[in-house]
Design an enzyme around this catalytic site. Sequence first.
Site, PDB file in Angstrom:
ATOM      1  N   TRP A  30       0.760  -1.179   0.213  1.00  0.00           N
ATOM      2  CA  TRP A  30      -0.059   0.013   0.045  1.00  0.00           C
ATOM      3  C   TRP A  30       0.672   1.126  -0.004  1.00  0.00           C
ATOM      4  CZ3 TRP A  30      -4.278  -0.036  -1.753  1.00  0.00           C
ATOM      5  CH2 TRP A  30      -5.439  -1.245  -1.758  1.00  0.00           C
ATOM      6  N   LYS A  32     -12.836  -1.334   7.050  1.00  0.00           N
ATOM      7  CA  LYS A  32     -12.122  -2.297   7.914  1.00  0.00           C
ATOM      8  C   LYS A  32     -12.608  -2.171   9.202  1.00  0.00           C
ATOM      9  CE  LYS A  32      -8.734  -1.724   4.348  1.00  0.00           C
ATOM     10  NZ  LYS A  32      -8.930  -3.059   3.747  1.00  0.00           N
ATOM     11  N   ASP A  38      -1.164   6.629   6.012  1.00  0.00           N
ATOM     12  CA  ASP A  38      -2.352   5.982   5.686  1.00  0.00           C
ATOM     13  C   ASP A  38      -2.632   4.892   6.728  1.00  0.00           C
ATOM     14  OD1 ASP A  38      -4.075   4.193   4.365  1.00  0.00           O
ATOM     15  OD2 ASP A  38      -3.016   3.533   2.842  1.00  0.00           O
TER      16      ASP A  38
HETATM   17  N1  PMP Z   1      -4.623   1.858   1.941  1.00  0.00           N
HETATM   18  C1  PMP Z   1      -4.694   0.588   2.767  1.00  0.00           C
HETATM   19  C2  PMP Z   1      -3.738   0.345   3.837  1.00  0.00           C
HETATM   20  C3  PMP Z   1      -5.506  -0.504   2.226  1.00  0.00           C
HETATM   21  O1  PMP Z   1      -5.685  -1.557   3.007  1.00  0.00           O
HETATM   22  C4  PMP Z   1      -6.539  -0.173   1.439  1.00  0.00           C
HETATM   23  C5  PMP Z   1      -7.640  -1.185   0.962  1.00  0.00           C
HETATM   24  N2  PMP Z   1      -7.204  -2.522   1.206  1.00  0.00           N
HETATM   25  C6  PMP Z   1      -6.442   0.888   0.678  1.00  0.00           C
HETATM   26  C7  PMP Z   1      -5.481   1.906   1.186  1.00  0.00           C
HETATM   27  C8  PMP Z   1      -7.213   1.382  -0.308  1.00  0.00           C
HETATM   28  O2  PMP Z   1      -8.552   1.619   0.019  1.00  0.00           O
HETATM   29  P1  PMP Z   1      -9.757   1.717  -0.911  1.00  0.00           P
HETATM   30  O3  PMP Z   1      -9.897   0.238  -1.660  1.00  0.00           O
HETATM   31  O4  PMP Z   1     -11.044   2.005  -0.184  1.00  0.00           O
HETATM   32  O5  PMP Z   1      -9.278   2.786  -2.236  1.00  0.00           O
END
Ligand code: PMP
Length: 377
Positions: free
Chosen positions: A105, A213, A189
């Site tokens: 990520w 989450k 994030d």
């Molecule tokens: N950052 C992290 C740490 C994530 O786990 C996720 C989704 N799994 C995201 C960003 C992306 O989120 P979204 O799918 O809502 O755009």
Amino acid sequence: MSRPWNFSAGPAALPEVVLQEISSEMLDWHGKGISVMEMSHRSDEFYEICNEAEYNLRELLSISEDYSVLFMQGGGIGQNAILPMNLIAGKNNSNKADFIITGYWSNLSYKEAKRYGDIHIAASNNAYSKIDNKEQKPWTWIPDERNWNLRKDASYLHICSNETIDGVEFSKIPNLSNFGLLDTTLVMDASSNFLSVSLEMNKLGAVFATAQKNAGSAGVTIVIVRKDLIGKALPICPSVFDYLNVSVNHSCYNTPPTFSIYVSGLIFKWIKKSGGIKFMEINNKVKSSLIYDYIDSTSFYENYVCKSVRSRMNIPFFLKNHSLNKIFLEKAKLEGLIQLKGHKSVGGIRASLYNAMQLEGVQALVTYMKDFERLYG
Ligand code: PMP
């Protein structure tokens, strides 16, 4: 009906009491005769829902009035673009940002940010490393702060507090003043460990978390940003994503994801009632230790993540005999243990233990792991 134990990484399990509350208010919210989905976002009723959600979130995380709390659209991936557009010009229009890469990520955030400025990797775990005399594979450790190569003129430093796929979590938020960088902003994030641990807001300029989450249902992204950083968006930033615009309009510049904000509000209340963030923090430690302790006690399963940075939220693990992964997952499903399949980039198994996962569910998983080992080990 008995519900299975749901180990999904997201959208993830919600507390059953919250689902029941949503269900009881579905046709008639607080005697108004309509559901939240059917309410104007400009109505007093929705204003109350949104305000209460913000109030409770501020209380849970001790967020001072120096910060704006925004409910936005676009998800975590949207913030990978929205945040740079808003904050990259912050320090003397430098348009520079530094990144610590710790997994999938943060790497994705880095790649997206490159569209908006001069982006630099200050440290990365995409390499082998020797830690405590143990060879660590790429993506399974966090680079030592002493080796971070930070630029003085970067507007901000980006980290991902918990790598949902790789299972790597910062055990504490770095303090940029240790680097003599008092005016560099730390941004984070926190999508997959938001509300699972307390947040030291004083170390942070901005935090974002996609809700599905630990903070509600998909559709809303929570952004907490220090007010003095707002108002310097790049001209290309769409007005609907300009933090200033969202902030002065109390997250209602456009129609926000009203139902998702309502669900997040119920989650915040549920956390408060359950004992607050401190309770979640302790509980999450107990839950994750149950699995890690068992994995460490046997050679049948393995988790590659460096022990000091193992995630309390997402536990990727493997059966040493990889050919057993499939049957492990199939049989788990029959036992009511679902969504345990590892992310496709990693494979194996992943157990996500967000706040809504009860200790009983984790105990059921560990019992299943032991039984499976007895049969196939
Ligand atoms: N950052 C992290 C740490 C994530 O786990 C996720 C989704 N799994 C995201 C960003 C992306 O989120 P979204 O799918 O809502 O755009």
